[in-house]
Enzyme design. Structure first.
Site, PDB file in Angstrom:
ATOM      1  CD  GLU A  55      -2.893   2.205  -3.220  1.00 41.77           C
ATOM      2  OE1 GLU A  55      -3.957   2.826  -3.251  1.00 41.77           O
ATOM      3  OE2 GLU A  55      -1.905   2.584  -2.539  1.00 41.77           O
TER       4      GLU A  55
ATOM      5  CG  HIS B 171      -1.821   1.099   1.405  1.00 44.41           C
ATOM      6  ND1 HIS B 171      -1.886   1.862   2.542  1.00 44.41           N
ATOM      7  CD2 HIS B 171      -2.750   1.593   0.560  1.00 44.41           C
ATOM      8  CE1 HIS B 171      -2.824   2.767   2.408  1.00 44.41           C
ATOM      9  NE2 HIS B 171      -3.369   2.634   1.219  1.00 44.41           N
TER      10      HIS B 171
ATOM     11  CG  ASP C 131      -2.896   6.850  -3.294  1.00 44.21           C
ATOM     12  OD1 ASP C 131      -3.971   6.241  -3.402  1.00 44.21           O
ATOM     13  OD2 ASP C 131      -2.095   6.659  -2.354  1.00 44.21           O
TER      14      ASP C 131
ATOM     15  CG  HIS D 276      -3.422   9.296   0.127  1.00 51.90           C
ATOM     16  ND1 HIS D 276      -4.153  10.126   0.957  1.00 51.90           N
ATOM     17  CD2 HIS D 276      -4.143   8.155   0.018  1.00 51.90           C
ATOM     18  CE1 HIS D 276      -5.259   9.511   1.338  1.00 51.90           C
ATOM     19  NE2 HIS D 276      -5.274   8.307   0.783  1.00 51.90           N
TER      20      HIS D 276
ATOM     21  CD  GLU E 224      -7.177   5.029  -4.276  1.00 52.39           C
ATOM     22  OE1 GLU E 224      -6.398   4.485  -3.475  1.00 52.39           O
ATOM     23  OE2 GLU E 224      -8.204   5.659  -3.912  1.00 52.39           O
TER      24      GLU E 224
HETATM   25  O1  G3P Z   1      -5.860   0.305  -2.014  1.00 58.54           O
HETATM   26  C1  G3P Z   1      -6.971   1.090  -1.674  1.00 58.54           C
HETATM   27  C2  G3P Z   1      -6.627   2.080  -0.617  1.00 58.54           C
HETATM   28  O2  G3P Z   1      -5.394   2.654  -0.903  1.00 58.54           O
HETATM   29  C3  G3P Z   1      -7.694   3.130  -0.487  1.00 58.54           C
HETATM   30  O3  G3P Z   1      -7.474   3.997   0.586  1.00 58.54           O
HETATM   31  O4  G3P Z   1      -6.975   6.239   1.446  1.00 58.54           O
HETATM   32  O5  G3P Z   1      -5.200   4.547   1.385  1.00 58.54           O
HETATM   33  O6  G3P Z   1      -6.005   5.561  -0.724  1.00 58.54           O
HETATM   34  P1  G3P Z   1      -6.368   5.127   0.653  1.00 58.54           P
HETATM   35 CA    CA Z   2      -4.657   4.435  -2.226  1.00 57.64          CA
END
Ligand code: G3P
Ligand code: CA
Length: 250
Positions: A37, A10, A39, A52, A112
């Site tokens: 992952e 993450h 953002d 993020h 994301e």
């Molecule tokens: O992988 C999904 C997750 O990252 C969504 O929450 O706030 O960490 O982007 P967030």
């Molecule tokens: Ca995310």
């Protein structure tokens, strides 16, 4: 993918390195994560920034809105030292810089989309060279217009719908309706929060609709054991080594 259950780091290995930086992605790959992952937001001059929040304050100490800034304003900020002095000088990466860390083979990035569908044409041009290695990328978003537009523009790409168990009005999300919407948009799966009432039946319902099923963000061994036992496809975690240790993977 090396394991039956895909381990997705993450924001990179964000338990140990500053989230969404090249250092966090490289540490995740070195730690045998199957996927990372990250953002993304779109800058005012149509660059894709890997971050993020919608502004830079939390991770750089300087508050700049991403959508109102040009890339040149963001490029020099220190996105590492807030985590640990050892990471001083880590920068906010562009999507291109982040994707360049992807090792050869079968690992992948989950991108994301944190803004809206306006990013999709830019994403499409950035990802044009990836069509031949489509299995090394996926796009996820809470924004249903963004997931639908991504699938429409790039049908070769895996796209998963993110959803917590409650909607913006704090009402429970109807899983049957969520599945139907995902199917109508041609999506490939659901990526659901740990706040859902996870059961084997729930996983079976999603699978029966022909969709993959992923869980975020899972940092406790007991939750990992439960999700693995009910057969999710992948788990997003801040600490990929915790998952490997919990499942006794070599
Ligand atoms: O992988 C999904 C997750 O990252 C969504 O929450 O706030 O960490 O982007 P967030
Ligand atoms: Ca995310």
């Amino acid at each position: 993918m090396a394991n039956a259950l895909e381990i997705i780091a993450h924001r990179g290995f964000s338990a140990r390195a500053p989230e969404n930086t090249v250092a966090a992605f490289e540490l995740a790959w070195k730690s045998k994560a199957d996927a990372c992952e990250l953002d993304v937001h779109l800058t005012a001059d149509q660059q894709i920034a890997v971050i993020h929040d919608k502004d830079t304050e939390r991770t750089t100490g300087t508050k700049l809105s991403i959508s109102k800034s040009n890339w040149a304003d963001l490029a020099g900020l220190d996105a590492g030292s807030w985590k640990d002095r050892a990471f001083t000088g880590e920068k906010i990466p562009t999507l291109k810089q982040a994707l360049a860390t992807l090792p050869k083979g079968n690992r992948r990035f989950f991108i994301e989309i944190k803004c809206g569908p306006e990013i999709v044409p830019v994403l499409q041009s950035e990802l044009a060279g990836y069509e031949k290695k489509a299995s090394q990328l996926a796009v996820i978003s809470f924004n249903k217009e963004a997931t639908a537009a991504t699938k429409k523009a790039m049908p070769w790409l895996k796209v998963y719908q993110l959803s917590g168990a409650k909607n913006s009005k704090k009402q429970p999300v109807d899983l049957t309706a969520l599945i139907a919407e995902a199917r109508a948009a041609g999506l490939d799966g659901l990526d659901l929060g740990l706040d859902w009432p996870w059961t084997a039946e729930m996983v079976a319902q999603i699978r029966a609709a022909g969709l993959g099923v992923f869980a975020y963000t899972v940092n406790k061994p007991a939750d990992v054991r439960k999700l693995a036992s009910i057969g999710v496809d992948g788990i997003t975690t801040d600490d990929p080594t915790m998952i490997r240790a919990t499942l006794a993977l070599q």
